[in-house]
Scaffold this motif. Structure first.
Motif, PDB file in Angstrom:
ATOM      1  N   GLN A  83       0.827  -1.204   0.000  1.00 38.28           N
ATOM      2  CA  GLN A  83       0.000   0.000   0.000  1.00 38.28           C
ATOM      3  C   GLN A  83       0.866   1.260   0.000  1.00 38.28           C
ATOM      4  OE1 GLN A  83      -2.708   0.049   3.285  1.00 38.28           O
ATOM      5  NE2 GLN A  83      -3.043   2.237   3.188  1.00 38.28           N
ATOM      6  N   ASP A  84       1.989   1.243   0.703  1.00 40.91           N
ATOM      7  CA  ASP A  84       2.868   2.417   0.800  1.00 40.91           C
ATOM      8  C   ASP A  84       3.460   2.819  -0.547  1.00 40.91           C
ATOM      9  OD1 ASP A  84       2.324   2.363   3.491  1.00 40.91           O
ATOM     10  OD2 ASP A  84       4.222   1.416   4.041  1.00 40.91           O
ATOM     11  N   SER A  85       3.546   1.891  -1.499  1.00 40.92           N
ATOM     12  CA  SER A  85       4.115   2.185  -2.816  1.00 40.92           C
ATOM     13  C   SER A  85       3.071   2.700  -3.801  1.00 40.92           C
ATOM     14  CB  SER A  85       4.757   0.926  -3.397  1.00 40.92           C
ATOM     15  OG  SER A  85       5.748   0.418  -2.542  1.00 40.92           O
ATOM     16  N   LEU A  86       1.827   2.693  -3.404  1.00 41.94           N
ATOM     17  CA  LEU A  86       0.732   2.969  -4.328  1.00 41.94           C
ATOM     18  C   LEU A  86       0.633   4.431  -4.762  1.00 41.94           C
ATOM     19  CD1 LEU A  86      -1.485   1.416  -5.745  1.00 41.94           C
ATOM     20  CD2 LEU A  86      -2.979   1.906  -3.826  1.00 41.94           C
TER      21      LEU A  86
ATOM     22  N   VAL B 262       0.389   5.617  -8.655  1.00 39.82           N
ATOM     23  CA  VAL B 262      -0.864   6.163  -9.185  1.00 39.82           C
ATOM     24  C   VAL B 262      -0.617   7.520  -9.843  1.00 39.82           C
ATOM     25  CG1 VAL B 262      -3.148   7.052  -8.540  1.00 39.82           C
ATOM     26  CG2 VAL B 262      -2.368   4.858  -7.649  1.00 39.82           C
ATOM     27  N   GLN B 263       0.233   8.341  -9.265  1.00 38.66           N
ATOM     28  CA  GLN B 263       0.562   9.635  -9.867  1.00 38.66           C
ATOM     29  C   GLN B 263       1.181   9.441 -11.255  1.00 38.66           C
ATOM     30  OE1 GLN B 263       3.063  11.676  -7.093  1.00 38.66           O
ATOM     31  NE2 GLN B 263       1.373  12.217  -5.731  1.00 38.66           N
TER      32      GLN B 263
ATOM     33  N   SER C 172      -3.536  -1.834 -15.440  1.00 38.00           N
ATOM     34  CA  SER C 172      -4.518  -1.217 -14.539  1.00 38.00           C
ATOM     35  C   SER C 172      -4.114  -1.384 -13.086  1.00 38.00           C
ATOM     36  CB  SER C 172      -5.913  -1.809 -14.754  1.00 38.00           C
ATOM     37  OG  SER C 172      -5.917  -3.173 -14.425  1.00 38.00           O
ATOM     38  N   VAL C 173      -4.711  -0.533 -12.253  1.00 41.86           N
ATOM     39  CA  VAL C 173      -4.510  -0.560 -10.804  1.00 41.86           C
ATOM     40  C   VAL C 173      -5.881  -0.742 -10.169  1.00 41.86           C
ATOM     41  CG1 VAL C 173      -3.683   0.726  -8.795  1.00 41.86           C
ATOM     42  CG2 VAL C 173      -2.533   1.000 -11.005  1.00 41.86           C
ATOM     43  N   ASP C 174      -6.006  -1.736  -9.290  1.00 42.79           N
ATOM     44  CA  ASP C 174      -7.279  -1.974  -8.603  1.00 42.79           C
ATOM     45  C   ASP C 174      -7.553  -0.817  -7.646  1.00 42.79           C
ATOM     46  OD1 ASP C 174      -9.572  -3.090  -7.557  1.00 42.79           O
ATOM     47  OD2 ASP C 174      -8.634  -4.957  -6.935  1.00 42.79           O
ATOM     48  N   ASN C 175      -8.816  -0.471  -7.465  1.00 42.18           N
ATOM     49  CA  ASN C 175      -9.155   0.644  -6.580  1.00 42.18           C
ATOM     50  C   ASN C 175      -9.427   0.204  -5.146  1.00 42.18           C
ATOM     51  OD1 ASN C 175     -11.592  -0.605  -6.930  1.00 42.18           O
ATOM     52  ND2 ASN C 175     -12.707   1.221  -7.580  1.00 42.18           N
ATOM     53  N   GLN C 176      -9.128  -1.053  -4.816  1.00 39.98           N
ATOM     54  CA  GLN C 176      -9.307  -1.542  -3.457  1.00 39.98           C
ATOM     55  C   GLN C 176      -7.961  -1.970  -2.880  1.00 39.98           C
ATOM     56  OE1 GLN C 176     -12.139  -4.710  -3.566  1.00 39.98           O
ATOM     57  NE2 GLN C 176     -13.861  -3.357  -3.905  1.00 39.98           N
ATOM     58  N   ILE C 177      -7.839  -1.832  -1.559  1.00 40.77           N
ATOM     59  CA  ILE C 177      -6.644  -2.271  -0.843  1.00 40.77           C
ATOM     60  C   ILE C 177      -7.061  -3.361   0.121  1.00 40.77           C
ATOM     61  CG2 ILE C 177      -4.854  -1.599   0.802  1.00 40.77           C
ATOM     62  CD1 ILE C 177      -4.960   1.207  -0.462  1.00 40.77           C
ATOM     63  N   ASP C 178      -6.335  -4.470   0.130  1.00 41.60           N
ATOM     64  CA  ASP C 178      -6.604  -5.562   1.067  1.00 41.60           C
ATOM     65  C   ASP C 178      -6.193  -5.079   2.456  1.00 41.60           C
ATOM     66  OD1 ASP C 178      -6.573  -7.818   2.687  1.00 41.60           O
ATOM     67  OD2 ASP C 178      -5.677  -9.107   1.165  1.00 41.60           O
ATOM     68  N   PRO C 179      -7.146  -4.833   3.359  1.00 45.53           N
ATOM     69  CA  PRO C 179      -6.803  -4.276   4.671  1.00 45.53           C
ATOM     70  C   PRO C 179      -6.001  -5.228   5.552  1.00 45.53           C
ATOM     71  CG  PRO C 179      -9.135  -4.848   4.593  1.00 45.53           C
ATOM     72  CD  PRO C 179      -8.579  -5.069   3.218  1.00 45.53           C
ATOM     73  N   ARG C 180      -6.139  -6.533   5.330  1.00 52.21           N
ATOM     74  CA  ARG C 180      -5.385  -7.496   6.154  1.00 52.21           C
ATOM     75  C   ARG C 180      -3.908  -7.500   5.789  1.00 52.21           C
ATOM     76  NH1 ARG C 180      -7.792 -12.905   4.973  1.00 52.21           N
ATOM     77  NH2 ARG C 180      -8.122 -11.885   2.992  1.00 52.21           N
TER      78      ARG C 180
END
Length: 93
Positions: free
Chosen positions: A35-38, A42-43, A71-79
């Motif tokens: 998530q930290d690399s996203l 995205v930019q 493509s990049v998914d618009n959801q992040i796996d919270p676990r």
């Protein structure tokens, strides 16, 4: 994007199976990044930049193919705090 999650029980007679192959050319691959690399990624995608993606074997020694981010998914796996991305690789004939 995914038919089976870690922890699911899969049997040989299951109707859904593990994977669905919809086409062979080009090959699409789904992978995850932290998530930290996203945000930086995205930019770059929003600016219209074509981002290169490389696929390696399991030992991370032999490069298998070069492709581009699709493509990049618009959801992040919270676990696991990871997001899914999809890349396309041309196939050799």
């Amino acid at each position: 994007m995914r038919l089976v999650d870690p922890g699911n029980i899969v049997r040989s007679g299951d109707a859904n199976g593990l994977v669905v192959i919809t086409q062979l050319q080009p090959v699409s691959v789904i992978f995850t990044i932290p998530q930290d690399s996203l945000s930086g990624l995205v930019q770059r995608v929003r600016s219209g930049e074509k981002l290169p993606v490389e696929a390696y074997d399991r030992e991370q020694k032999k490069k298998l193919a070069s492709g581009t981010l699709a493509s990049v998914d618009n959801q992040i796996d919270p676990r696991r705090e990871r997001s899914k991305l999809k890349a396309q690789f041309p196939t050799r004939t």
